[in-house]
Design a protein around this motif. Structure first.
Motif, PDB file in Angstrom:
ATOM      1  N   MET A   1      21.399   2.092   0.909  1.00  0.00           N
ATOM      2  CA  MET A   1      20.344   2.443  -0.005  1.00  0.00           C
ATOM      3  C   MET A   1      20.268   3.583  -0.552  1.00  0.00           C
ATOM      4  N   VAL A   2      20.818   4.722   0.360  1.00  0.00           N
ATOM      5  CA  VAL A   2      21.175   6.042  -0.098  1.00  0.00           C
ATOM      6  C   VAL A   2      22.149   6.185  -1.067  1.00  0.00           C
ATOM      7  N   ALA A   3      23.195   5.339  -0.809  1.00  0.00           N
ATOM      8  CA  ALA A   3      24.241   5.568  -1.755  1.00  0.00           C
ATOM      9  C   ALA A   3      24.060   4.925  -3.075  1.00  0.00           C
ATOM     10  N   ARG A   4      23.213   3.742  -3.270  1.00  0.00           N
ATOM     11  CA  ARG A   4      22.714   3.356  -4.469  1.00  0.00           C
ATOM     12  C   ARG A   4      21.944   4.330  -5.110  1.00  0.00           C
ATOM     13  N   LEU A   5      21.035   4.964  -4.501  1.00  0.00           N
ATOM     14  CA  LEU A   5      20.257   6.036  -4.723  1.00  0.00           C
ATOM     15  C   LEU A   5      21.072   7.143  -5.647  1.00  0.00           C
TER      16      LEU A   5
ATOM     17  N   ALA B   1      -0.581  12.567   3.084  1.00  0.00           N
ATOM     18  CA  ALA B   1      -1.237  12.168   4.328  1.00  0.00           C
ATOM     19  C   ALA B   1      -1.493  10.690   4.505  1.00  0.00           C
ATOM     20  N   ALA B   2      -1.709   9.923   3.238  1.00  0.00           N
ATOM     21  CA  ALA B   2      -1.655   8.551   3.184  1.00  0.00           C
ATOM     22  C   ALA B   2      -0.560   7.947   3.619  1.00  0.00           C
ATOM     23  N   VAL B   3       0.736   8.702   2.953  1.00  0.00           N
ATOM     24  CA  VAL B   3       1.851   8.220   3.285  1.00  0.00           C
ATOM     25  C   VAL B   3       2.441   8.146   4.591  1.00  0.00           C
ATOM     26  N   ARG B   4       1.936   9.309   5.254  1.00  0.00           N
ATOM     27  CA  ARG B   4       2.319   9.544   6.669  1.00  0.00           C
ATOM     28  C   ARG B   4       1.588   8.685   7.642  1.00  0.00           C
ATOM     29  N   LEU B   5       0.375   8.355   7.381  1.00  0.00           N
ATOM     30  CA  LEU B   5      -0.426   7.280   8.202  1.00  0.00           C
ATOM     31  C   LEU B   5       0.394   5.956   8.270  1.00  0.00           C
TER      32      LEU B   5
ATOM     33  N   PRO C   1       0.913  -1.308  -0.064  1.00  0.00           N
ATOM     34  CA  PRO C   1       0.005  -0.061  -0.173  1.00  0.00           C
ATOM     35  C   PRO C   1       0.821   1.400   0.048  1.00  0.00           C
ATOM     36  N   LEU C   2       2.127   1.294   0.759  1.00  0.00           N
ATOM     37  CA  LEU C   2       2.972   2.606   0.586  1.00  0.00           C
ATOM     38  C   LEU C   2       3.286   2.666  -0.596  1.00  0.00           C
ATOM     39  N   THR C   3       3.614   1.837  -1.562  1.00  0.00           N
ATOM     40  CA  THR C   3       4.071   1.968  -2.811  1.00  0.00           C
ATOM     41  C   THR C   3       3.194   2.640  -3.556  1.00  0.00           C
ATOM     42  N   TYR C   4       1.697   2.239  -3.436  1.00  0.00           N
ATOM     43  CA  TYR C   4       0.689   2.954  -4.136  1.00  0.00           C
ATOM     44  C   TYR C   4       0.469   4.366  -3.799  1.00  0.00           C
ATOM     45  N   ALA C   5       0.719   4.699  -2.474  1.00  0.00           N
ATOM     46  CA  ALA C   5       0.426   5.824  -1.630  1.00  0.00           C
ATOM     47  C   ALA C   5       1.632   6.784  -2.450  1.00  0.00           C
ATOM     48  N   VAL C   6       2.533   6.365  -2.491  1.00  0.00           N
ATOM     49  CA  VAL C   6       3.862   7.226  -3.000  1.00  0.00           C
ATOM     50  C   VAL C   6       3.533   7.564  -4.563  1.00  0.00           C
TER      51      VAL C   6
ATOM     52  N   LEU D   1      10.735   4.039  -1.198  1.00  0.00           N
ATOM     53  CA  LEU D   1      11.599   4.940  -1.329  1.00  0.00           C
ATOM     54  C   LEU D   1      12.241   5.349  -2.539  1.00  0.00           C
ATOM     55  N   PHE D   2      12.587   4.250  -3.364  1.00  0.00           N
ATOM     56  CA  PHE D   2      12.796   4.630  -4.633  1.00  0.00           C
ATOM     57  C   PHE D   2      11.896   5.241  -5.321  1.00  0.00           C
ATOM     58  N   TYR D   3      10.790   4.820  -5.608  1.00  0.00           N
ATOM     59  CA  TYR D   3       9.595   5.573  -6.418  1.00  0.00           C
ATOM     60  C   TYR D   3       9.565   7.115  -5.598  1.00  0.00           C
ATOM     61  N   ALA D   4       9.543   7.286  -4.405  1.00  0.00           N
ATOM     62  CA  ALA D   4       9.527   8.400  -3.867  1.00  0.00           C
ATOM     63  C   ALA D   4      10.555   9.450  -4.308  1.00  0.00           C
ATOM     64  N   VAL D   5      11.706   8.961  -4.406  1.00  0.00           N
ATOM     65  CA  VAL D   5      12.809   9.727  -4.694  1.00  0.00           C
ATOM     66  C   VAL D   5      12.865  10.217  -6.191  1.00  0.00           C
ATOM     67  N   PHE D   6      12.561   9.095  -6.837  1.00  0.00           N
ATOM     68  CA  PHE D   6      12.398   9.529  -8.471  1.00  0.00           C
ATOM     69  C   PHE D   6      11.453   9.733  -9.237  1.00  0.00           C
ATOM     70  N   SER D   7      10.186   9.789  -8.484  1.00  0.00           N
ATOM     71  CA  SER D   7       9.086  10.047  -9.420  1.00  0.00           C
ATOM     72  C   SER D   7       7.976  10.731  -8.377  1.00  0.00           C
ATOM     73  N   GLY D   8       8.017  10.466  -7.077  1.00  0.00           N
ATOM     74  CA  GLY D   8       7.139  11.225  -6.287  1.00  0.00           C
ATOM     75  C   GLY D   8       7.402  12.578  -5.890  1.00  0.00           C
ATOM     76  N   PRO D   9       6.490  13.318  -5.201  1.00  0.00           N
ATOM     77  CA  PRO D   9       6.564  14.723  -4.915  1.00  0.00           C
ATOM     78  C   PRO D   9       7.659  14.708  -4.093  1.00  0.00           C
ATOM     79  N   ARG D  10       8.205  15.909  -3.997  1.00  0.00           N
ATOM     80  CA  ARG D  10       9.364  16.170  -3.252  1.00  0.00           C
ATOM     81  C   ARG D  10       8.982  16.033  -1.618  1.00  0.00           C
ATOM     82  N   ASN D  11       8.009  16.545  -1.330  1.00  0.00           N
ATOM     83  CA  ASN D  11       7.568  16.312   0.261  1.00  0.00           C
ATOM     84  C   ASN D  11       7.383  15.109   0.522  1.00  0.00           C
ATOM     85  N   VAL D  12       6.814  13.838  -0.307  1.00  0.00           N
ATOM     86  CA  VAL D  12       6.792  12.682   0.055  1.00  0.00           C
ATOM     87  C   VAL D  12       8.269  11.792   0.168  1.00  0.00           C
ATOM     88  N   ALA D  13       9.057  12.448  -0.663  1.00  0.00           N
ATOM     89  CA  ALA D  13      10.444  11.978  -0.828  1.00  0.00           C
ATOM     90  C   ALA D  13      11.127  12.395   0.632  1.00  0.00           C
TER      91      ALA D  13
END
Length: 786
Positions: free
Chosen positions: A728-732, A676-680, A665-670, A699-711
């Protein structure tokens, strides 16, 4: 076709001859006869020639098959790009009155923009009612003609319907017009980028569309491409941010814009947010032309054109109503004495005058003495003259809340529907003939409502602004003495349509399942099925509770009624209908919190059941559609403890329950970008490092395709970090640098959790990769950090 038959016959003939030789060989040998070598050689040669021809025909058939496949892909992409009825939306605006718009067409700044051989942008700003949309329609139809060397594309933004507020929809329509006129520009790369089959069911992104437009513009055979965007101030906020940023980047790169000819003309009201968006370009004297439309010179020219329109209309009214010359002069003088005249004011006021004169010609002086001084006053007078105030208010409620323009036939049903109607047979006596309805609408709303191509609209964007109550100052209209100003509250408008849609879907005819083709579907079914839940979501809890029982009936997945409307709805999604879709999933998918609350009080409810097609839970559907309130209800679980009745305490929805593609569900929320859904979900312990079937994580989808505030949310705080945080952060970071994703690099550096000296398997740092890739556009903030 004839050649193919002849070739087939020839091949069959050779094959028959060869077969006969084979059969006759023993007899020939017995009789001492022989076959000459030359005969064999000749037949062999014939066989080879025919074989070559067969191979050639197969190649032709293969080429034909490939061409057919490509044509089908092109059609599919064009269909996908045809996101809005842009021609209808253009024609919704009136044609110009002869003699008007000349002030603009003859303006030096416009002529310079039009005649330029390089990419340019022109911004035209003016107050409401000054004829911007009429001007753009005139440019499309009469001034900027499409030719062998020029393609003119357009889109008219409007705030009243969702598809007219979308920048993605606008760019889709621009590309649709471009490719329809120049099909050769649809390259394989573009087809791959825009083909739904290649991309799956995901929507086309703004980035994909913008990249496509810029790439196509740089093709030598593309010629000049002109994009006219009317009323950009009425597009949705995020879309405008994307578009304005893309325009700034495009027109700040002078070395690129001189290499091709991509021109934009944008109109808007003179809002500061629009001006601020373009300020960097204006200050740098880059190829942007800002024509305010508000200077004294332009105002004087527009005023002269408006006065010419007034004179022409007064002459027409005088002839039709048999006015004396003195009456015409008096009327003309009265009209031209009003300050700040606009085209819209003239249109509304002269209609009021004409109707007043038609009623009592002798009272012309009295009628003209009470002329509206503003557009708002004109609107109020028009609605004040309504023959049926109650019907007018219901009609206006429906128009301002509708998700798309209703046809006359649909409006007929929506206006007639009430709680007493239980079937189509019961409704029919209350329906009007369509021609009668057209006449009645004019009688109850006058010019306030217009009907174009059987669709019902408000006359102008200012009409909606006049009607819908402002949250900032809800009583301002009443203090001004205007009865109709701010007379409609949005929740009341949505309530009217929600009740109409629900009442319609509860008709007896839908108690048994029916499958409809689009052409055979009952009137108003398509609209009701697609939008009833959207109207419900706009209501406060109290009004939703009033509709709770009806909503539960519609969401009952075991009923034929639910299957009927849900099937109609799902056809619009372009995806496979989900099997084993439960009542909870239906309510969660559409964000119906009242129904979800009721179901959570049901002892045998299974919060973690998954549908049989996608393997998604109710929580997954709610998160994917951005319904944060329902996400909160599902993660909380049952609201009452039933253990004293011997019923086990209801478990909560599993936040990391994945579907058949391994997505939580988190992937789809991202993907939805709902903070708000991500935070919950994060609060309930959802993992940000849970990999799906292709190795992607939330996390990957948030950084590369999601809104900045979600990432940022997923990257902040110890509880939200993946188990292998540094890795993970290094790979990203390595991936972001390698792909030139500057925004992602900055975001990662801002977390303060990046070791910029980290090395890959070959001992290279991210900075080395940035240099190796020639990434000279690395943001300054990121470079300073390094």
């Amino acid at each position: 076709m004839a050649e193919a038959f002849a070739l087939a016959a020839s091949v069959i003939g050779v094959a028959a001859f060869t077969l006969q030789l084979w059969k006759d060989a023993p007899e020939i040998a017995k009789n001492g006869s022989s076959i000459s070598t030359s005969d064999c050689v000749r037949q062999a040669a014939n066989l080879k020639a025919h074989s070559d021809r067969v191979k050639s025909l197969q190649d032709i058939e293969m080429d034909v098959g490939e061409a057919k496949g490509r044509e089908e892909r092109e059609r599919a992409v064009l269909k996908r790009l045809n996101a809005s009825p842009y021609r209808d939306r253009k024609d919704r605006n009136p044609c110009r009155v002869p003699g008007t718009c000349e002030w603009f067409v003859s303006h030096k700044l416009f002529r310079d923009w039009r005649d330029s051989k390089s990419s340019r942008m022109l911004w035209v700003s003016a107050d409401p009612g000054c004829g911007k949309s009429v001007l753009v329609r005139h440019l499309v139809e009469s001034v900027l003609h499409t030719s062998d060397s020029r393609t003119v594309c357009y889109f008219f933004f409007k705030d009243d319907f969702a598809d007219q507020r979308s920048v993605v929809g606008a760019l889709s329509c621009i590309l649709h017009q471009l490719f329809v006129r120049r099909r050769s520009l649809l390259s394989e790369a573009i087809l791959d980028r825009l083909d739904a089959k290649e991309r799956g069911a995901t929507n086309i992104s703004f980035a994909d569309l913008w990249q496509t437009l810029v790439e196509v513009a740089q093709v030598e055979s593309a010629g000049e491409i002109i994009c006219l965007l009317d009323a950009v101030d009425e597009c949705e906020g995020q879309g405008w941010s994307q578009l304005s940023q893309a325009l700034r980047l495009l027109y700040s790169q002078t070395d690129i814009t001189t290499g091709f000819n991509l021109k934009f003309l944008l109109t808007s009201r003179p809002y500061d947010r629009i001006r601020i968006s373009f300020r960097p370009l204006i200050l740098q004297s880059l190829p942007v032309i800002h024509l305010s439309g508000e200077s004294e010179v332009e105002i004087e020219k527009i005023t002269k054109e408006i006065d010419a329109v007034i004179r022409a209309r007064v002459r027409d009214i005088g002839e039709e109503r048999h006015l004396t010359q003195g009456q015409e002069i008096s009327l003309l003088k009265t009209l031209t004495c009003v300050p700040n005249r606009t085209y819209l004011w003239v249109y509304l006021t002269l209609d009021l005058v004409e109707k007043s004169i038609a009623t009592d010609k002798a009272r012309i002086q009295e009628a003209t003495a009470r002329l509206p001084r503003t557009v708002d006053e004109a609107y109020d007078k028009i609605l004040h003259k309504s023959s049926d105030t109650k019907a007018a208010k219901k009609l206006l409620h429906i128009i301002v809340a509708a998700a798309r323009p209703l046809t006359l036939a649909e409006m007929n049903v929506a206006l007639a529907l009430n709680q007493t109607h239980q079937s189509y047979d019961g409704l029919k006596p209350d329906l009007r003939r369509e021609d009668r309805l057209h006449h009645d609408i004019r009688g109850i709303c006058g010019l306030f409502v217009t009907i174009i191509d059987t669709k019902v609209y408000l006359l102008h964007q200012t009409a909606k602004e006049f009607l819908v109550r402002s949250s900032a100052n809800p009583l301002r209209g009443m203090r001004a003495g205007l009865k109709w100003k701010y007379s409609l509250q949005p929740q009341d408008s949505h309530h009217v349509l929600a009740k109409a849609c629900i009442q319609h879907l509860l008709f007896a005819e839908f108690e048994s399942f029916q499958s409809f083709e689009n052409a055979d579907a009952p009137i108003f079914l398509e609209y009701s099925a697609k939008y009833w839940a959207a109207h419900v979501r706009e209501l406060p809890s109290k009004l939703q509770d009033e509709l709770a029982e009806s909503m539960r009936k519609l969401c009952d997945a075991n009923s034929s009624r639910c299957l009927t409307w849900l099937t109609v709805y799902w056809e619009s999604t372009g995806s496979q209908f989900p099997q084993e879709f439960t009542t909870l999933m239906v309510a969660a998918y559409f964000g119906l919190k009242t129904v979800v609350k009721h179901l959570l009080r049901t002892p045998d409810i299974n919060l973690n059941s998954q549908d049989g097609t996608y393997g998604r839970s109710a929580l997954s559907w709610a998160a994917g559609n951005g319904h944060s309130t329902v996400v909160g209800l599902l993660t909380k679980g049952a609201s009452i403890d039933l253990r004293w009745l011997g019923v086990p305490l209801q478990s909560r929805a599993r936040v990391d329950l994945v579907d058949i593609k391994g997505r939580s569900p988190l992937t789809y929320a991202v993907w939805n970008g709902n903070l708000a859904a991500v935070r919950l979900l994060i609060k309930e312990g959802a993992r940000v490092d849970l990999k799906d079937g292709i190795g992607g994580t939330p996390l990957f989808y948030a950084v590369f395709s999601g809104p900045r505030n979600v990432a940022k949310l997923l990257l902040s705080g110890k509880k939200t970090q993946p188990s292998d945080e540094n890795g993970m952060v290094a790979r990203l970071l390595f991936s972001a640098v390698e792909k030139g994703d500057d925004a992602a690099v900055v975001l990662l550096l801002e977390t303060g959790k990046v070791n910029t000296q980290v090395k890959d398997g070959e001992g290279r740092t991210p900075l080395y990769w940035a240099t190796e890739k020639g990434n000279e556009n690395m943001p300054k903030k990121g470079m300073r950090t390094w």
